[in-house]
Design a protein around this motif. Structure first.
Motif, PDB file in Angstrom:
ATOM      1  N   VAL A   8      -5.587  51.954  23.038  1.00  0.00           N
ATOM      2  CA  VAL A   8      -5.770  50.687  23.744  1.00  0.00           C
ATOM      3  C   VAL A   8      -5.671  50.929  25.241  1.00  0.00           C
ATOM      4  O   VAL A   8      -4.733  51.576  25.716  1.00  0.00           O
ATOM      5  CB  VAL A   8      -4.704  49.644  23.322  1.00  0.00           C
ATOM      6  CG1 VAL A   8      -4.927  48.323  24.065  1.00  0.00           C
ATOM      7  CG2 VAL A   8      -4.721  49.418  21.813  1.00  0.00           C
ATOM      8  N   GLY A 139     -15.499  53.046  20.778  1.00  0.00           N
ATOM      9  CA  GLY A 139     -14.912  52.174  21.775  1.00  0.00           C
ATOM     10  C   GLY A 139     -15.651  52.201  23.086  1.00  0.00           C
ATOM     11  O   GLY A 139     -16.866  51.970  23.134  1.00  0.00           O
ATOM     12  N   ARG A 157     -10.269  53.150  22.305  1.00  0.00           N
ATOM     13  CA  ARG A 157     -10.823  52.520  21.102  1.00  0.00           C
ATOM     14  C   ARG A 157     -10.945  51.019  21.269  1.00  0.00           C
ATOM     15  O   ARG A 157     -11.834  50.392  20.700  1.00  0.00           O
ATOM     16  CB  ARG A 157      -9.917  52.802  19.905  1.00  0.00           C
ATOM     17  CG  ARG A 157      -9.913  54.227  19.404  1.00  0.00           C
ATOM     18  CD  ARG A 157      -8.843  54.395  18.336  1.00  0.00           C
ATOM     19  NE  ARG A 157      -8.988  53.398  17.267  1.00  0.00           N
ATOM     20  CZ  ARG A 157      -7.970  52.958  16.525  1.00  0.00           C
ATOM     21  NH1 ARG A 157      -6.720  53.390  16.763  1.00  0.00           N
ATOM     22  NH2 ARG A 157      -8.182  52.076  15.568  1.00  0.00           N
ATOM     23  N   PHE A 158     -10.035  50.424  22.051  1.00  0.00           N
ATOM     24  CA  PHE A 158     -10.003  48.971  22.228  1.00  0.00           C
ATOM     25  C   PHE A 158      -9.603  48.680  23.665  1.00  0.00           C
ATOM     26  O   PHE A 158      -8.767  49.397  24.238  1.00  0.00           O
ATOM     27  CB  PHE A 158      -8.997  48.334  21.263  1.00  0.00           C
ATOM     28  CG  PHE A 158      -9.159  46.849  21.084  1.00  0.00           C
ATOM     29  CD1 PHE A 158      -9.871  46.349  20.003  1.00  0.00           C
ATOM     30  CD2 PHE A 158      -8.617  45.960  21.993  1.00  0.00           C
ATOM     31  CE1 PHE A 158     -10.035  44.985  19.832  1.00  0.00           C
ATOM     32  CE2 PHE A 158      -8.773  44.595  21.839  1.00  0.00           C
ATOM     33  CZ  PHE A 158      -9.478  44.103  20.747  1.00  0.00           C
ATOM     34  N   HIS A 282     -13.078  37.194  22.911  1.00  0.00           N
ATOM     35  CA  HIS A 282     -13.010  38.507  22.284  1.00  0.00           C
ATOM     36  C   HIS A 282     -14.413  38.908  21.863  1.00  0.00           C
ATOM     37  O   HIS A 282     -15.326  38.084  21.762  1.00  0.00           O
ATOM     38  CB  HIS A 282     -12.068  38.512  21.077  1.00  0.00           C
ATOM     39  CG  HIS A 282     -12.651  37.851  19.857  1.00  0.00           C
ATOM     40  ND1 HIS A 282     -13.337  38.551  18.889  1.00  0.00           N
ATOM     41  CD2 HIS A 282     -12.668  36.558  19.453  1.00  0.00           C
ATOM     42  CE1 HIS A 282     -13.738  37.729  17.946  1.00  0.00           C
ATOM     43  NE2 HIS A 282     -13.345  36.501  18.262  1.00  0.00           N
ATOM     44  N   GLU A 284     -16.670  42.847  20.450  1.00  0.00           N
ATOM     45  CA  GLU A 284     -16.605  44.126  19.748  1.00  0.00           C
ATOM     46  C   GLU A 284     -15.592  45.048  20.424  1.00  0.00           C
ATOM     47  O   GLU A 284     -15.819  45.578  21.499  1.00  0.00           O
ATOM     48  CB  GLU A 284     -17.981  44.793  19.736  1.00  0.00           C
ATOM     49  CG  GLU A 284     -18.056  46.075  18.943  1.00  0.00           C
ATOM     50  CD  GLU A 284     -17.852  45.878  17.452  1.00  0.00           C
ATOM     51  OE1 GLU A 284     -17.378  46.822  16.803  1.00  0.00           O
ATOM     52  OE2 GLU A 284     -18.163  44.778  16.949  1.00  0.00           O
ATOM     53  N   ARG A 285     -14.406  45.163  19.824  1.00  0.00           N
ATOM     54  CA  ARG A 285     -13.347  46.053  20.296  1.00  0.00           C
ATOM     55  C   ARG A 285     -12.788  45.668  21.671  1.00  0.00           C
ATOM     56  O   ARG A 285     -12.411  46.517  22.458  1.00  0.00           O
ATOM     57  CB  ARG A 285     -13.821  47.510  20.302  1.00  0.00           C
ATOM     58  CG  ARG A 285     -14.156  48.039  18.923  1.00  0.00           C
ATOM     59  CD  ARG A 285     -14.565  49.500  18.952  1.00  0.00           C
ATOM     60  NE  ARG A 285     -14.838  49.975  17.603  1.00  0.00           N
ATOM     61  CZ  ARG A 285     -13.926  50.441  16.757  1.00  0.00           C
ATOM     62  NH1 ARG A 285     -12.663  50.503  17.140  1.00  0.00           N
ATOM     63  NH2 ARG A 285     -14.256  50.854  15.556  1.00  0.00           N
ATOM     64  N   TRP A 286     -12.736  44.367  21.953  1.00  0.00           N
ATOM     65  CA  TRP A 286     -12.083  43.912  23.182  1.00  0.00           C
ATOM     66  C   TRP A 286     -11.590  42.479  23.009  1.00  0.00           C
ATOM     67  O   TRP A 286     -12.076  41.741  22.153  1.00  0.00           O
ATOM     68  CB  TRP A 286     -13.005  44.006  24.397  1.00  0.00           C
ATOM     69  CG  TRP A 286     -14.167  43.031  24.403  1.00  0.00           C
ATOM     70  CD1 TRP A 286     -15.410  43.255  23.904  1.00  0.00           C
ATOM     71  CD2 TRP A 286     -14.161  41.694  24.922  1.00  0.00           C
ATOM     72  NE1 TRP A 286     -16.202  42.136  24.076  1.00  0.00           N
ATOM     73  CE2 TRP A 286     -15.464  41.169  24.711  1.00  0.00           C
ATOM     74  CE3 TRP A 286     -13.218  40.888  25.547  1.00  0.00           C
ATOM     75  CZ2 TRP A 286     -15.821  39.862  25.092  1.00  0.00           C
ATOM     76  CZ3 TRP A 286     -13.568  39.594  25.936  1.00  0.00           C
ATOM     77  CH2 TRP A 286     -14.864  39.098  25.703  1.00  0.00           C
ATOM     78  N   LEU A 318      -4.005  41.792  17.804  1.00  0.00           N
ATOM     79  CA  LEU A 318      -4.601  43.123  17.890  1.00  0.00           C
ATOM     80  C   LEU A 318      -3.996  44.070  16.853  1.00  0.00           C
ATOM     81  O   LEU A 318      -4.714  44.844  16.201  1.00  0.00           O
ATOM     82  CB  LEU A 318      -4.430  43.688  19.295  1.00  0.00           C
ATOM     83  CG  LEU A 318      -4.964  45.102  19.527  1.00  0.00           C
ATOM     84  CD1 LEU A 318      -6.420  45.224  19.082  1.00  0.00           C
ATOM     85  CD2 LEU A 318      -4.824  45.473  20.997  1.00  0.00           C
ATOM     86  N   TYR A 321      -5.554  43.170  13.632  1.00  0.00           N
ATOM     87  CA  TYR A 321      -6.963  43.594  13.615  1.00  0.00           C
ATOM     88  C   TYR A 321      -7.083  45.092  13.354  1.00  0.00           C
ATOM     89  O   TYR A 321      -7.915  45.529  12.547  1.00  0.00           O
ATOM     90  CB  TYR A 321      -7.613  43.227  14.948  1.00  0.00           C
ATOM     91  CG  TYR A 321      -8.998  43.805  15.149  1.00  0.00           C
ATOM     92  CD1 TYR A 321     -10.113  43.213  14.573  1.00  0.00           C
ATOM     93  CD2 TYR A 321      -9.178  44.944  15.927  1.00  0.00           C
ATOM     94  CE1 TYR A 321     -11.377  43.740  14.756  1.00  0.00           C
ATOM     95  CE2 TYR A 321     -10.444  45.494  16.114  1.00  0.00           C
ATOM     96  CZ  TYR A 321     -11.542  44.870  15.531  1.00  0.00           C
ATOM     97  OH  TYR A 321     -12.790  45.409  15.707  1.00  0.00           O
ATOM     98  N   LEU A 322      -6.254  45.876  14.000  1.00  0.00           N
ATOM     99  CA  LEU A 322      -6.317  47.322  13.820  1.00  0.00           C
ATOM    100  C   LEU A 322      -5.831  47.748  12.435  1.00  0.00           C
ATOM    101  O   LEU A 322      -6.112  48.862  11.996  1.00  0.00           O
ATOM    102  CB  LEU A 322      -5.495  48.023  14.913  1.00  0.00           C
ATOM    103  CG  LEU A 322      -6.041  47.865  16.338  1.00  0.00           C
ATOM    104  CD1 LEU A 322      -5.103  48.514  17.346  1.00  0.00           C
ATOM    105  CD2 LEU A 322      -7.440  48.456  16.461  1.00  0.00           C
TER     106      LEU A 322
END
Length: 390
Positions: A8, A139, A157-158, A282, A284-286, A318, A321-322
């Protein structure tokens, strides 16, 4: 040369970014986290007045004890001259959370950053985001500039956008801010003379041009801020303090409190105030957090609290989500959206309470901005204004 890689990357080391870094390390210590801050916590950060419930998120973050040692100024609450000439105080002395607080913002922000570093977050100060490159499922590659070492890149990755109302990263991903109101603040500093006293309560005083906020801060500084809009303050120039000071003379209760002070002589600081939210918090990956997601009216004095609260929510979302809970980020965004709408309802009712200058541009703009807003079921009447130095 190999790039550093992190699970992150948090862009922005203010209260929202640093709080999320701390909370995320607590929830998921196995995640590698980097936080990027463009300053060295040495730039001008106007002080703010916060309600006693600040203790709740600070306790959850494990920094309440260090907060108490950092020299912030306890306050009995806020007085307001709103819809009336005489001040009335919203006293917090009986609050179960203790006193309200006048913050040293630079010290407060840095304290959270130091706690993040203590928890294992890599904190890169004096670091600015230059560009973003998507690398699909891996990411993002972040292209950065460091004031001391020059250019560098890292992978994450995020990404968490905690860059304030500009929402720098989210904007690169197609998000746009839905603006509900535009104001600006003009801030001046006064110094309390030796041997003089100043009330511990903050003061909000409405005026035809908008409203004033004044509060004593640590180091015997008194912060005075005028909030107006482009119509109410049209034509005034802030290169010199005289126009601002002339308006201040027309705020009798604020002016009386400043009798124990001298103008510090420092340049006035003007800043925009946007009330709004991102149309996409939010992607894709943020995700966006704090003011990057929603910006509130400073009259509510909830900016810092909302930043910390959203950071705690975002860290939980988060982490879920992960772990594979795909809907966690959507639920986070929905919660912030509902809270922002509640803020708009409270804000609308509070501004409608002030009817002394219905034809003045600032108040006419506020009164006609949301005529269709109706309170949600079970909503209470508007609280007295509390205000902050934005």
């Amino acid at each position: 040369m190999s790039e550093a890689s992190y699970d992150v990357a948090i862009i922005g080391g203010g209260p929202a970014g640093a709080a999320m870094a701390v909370a995320l390390r607590d929830l998921a210590p196995f995640l590698s986290v980097v936080m990027l801050e463009r300053t060295d916590y040495d730039t001008h950060r106007p002080g703010e007045t916060l309600s006693p419930d600040l203790r709740i998120p600070l306790s959850r973050l494990g920094v309440w004890s260090s907060f108490l040692r950092d020299g912030h100024l306890a306050s009995r609450g806020t007085s307001s001259c709103w819809s009336r000439a005489e001040p009335r105080i919203q006293d917090t002395q009986m609050s179960p959370w203790g006193s309200a607080w006048h913050l040293d913002r630079a010290r407060f922000d840095e304290r959270l950053s130091l706690e993040a570093a203590r928890q294992g977050v890599r904190v890169l100060r004096l670091t600015t985001l230059l560009d973003v490159e998507s690398i699909a499922k891996e990411g993002y590659r972040l292209h950065l500039s460091q004031r001391k070492t020059g250019a560098l890149t890292l992978r994450a990755r995020f990404v968490v956008d905690a860059t304030g109302w500009k929402a720098t990263f989210a904007m690169t991903q197609g998000a746009r801010r839905r603006i509900r109101d535009r104001c600006f603040t003009v801030h001046g500093a006064f110094q309390l003379r030796p041997g003089e006293s100043f009330p511990t309560d903050a003061l909000v005083e409405s005026c035809p041009e908008g409203w004033w906020h004044s509060a004593r801060l640590p180091s015997d500084c008194v912060a005075v801020t005028l909030v107006g809009d482009g119509d109410s303050l049209h034509g005034l120039r802030w290169a010199t303090p005289e126009p601002w000071a002339a308006l201040l003379e027309q705020a009798p209760v604020t002016q009386a409190r400043l009798a124990a002070c001298d103008f510090a002589g420092e340049p006035l600081v003007a800043a925009p105030v946007l009330v709004g939210e991102l149309d996409q918090m939010h992607g894709e990956r943020w995700l966006a957090v704090g003011d990057a997601a929603c910006t509130h009216d400073p009259l509510s004095a909830q900016g810092i609290f909302s930043a910390l609260d959203s950071a705690l929510l975002a860290a939980e979302a988060l982490e879920q989500y992960l772990r594979g809970e795909e809907d966690a980020l959507c639920a986070y965004e929905q919660t912030l959206h509902l809270r922002f709408n509640e803020h708009l309802h409270r804000r609308s009712r509070t501004y409608l309470e002030e009817q002394r200058w219905p034809d003045a541009p600032f108040w006419k703009n506020r009164h006609t901005a949301f005529p269709a807003l109706t309170p949600a079921a079970g909503q209470r009447s508007a609280p007295a204004p509390t205000g902050l130095a934005p």
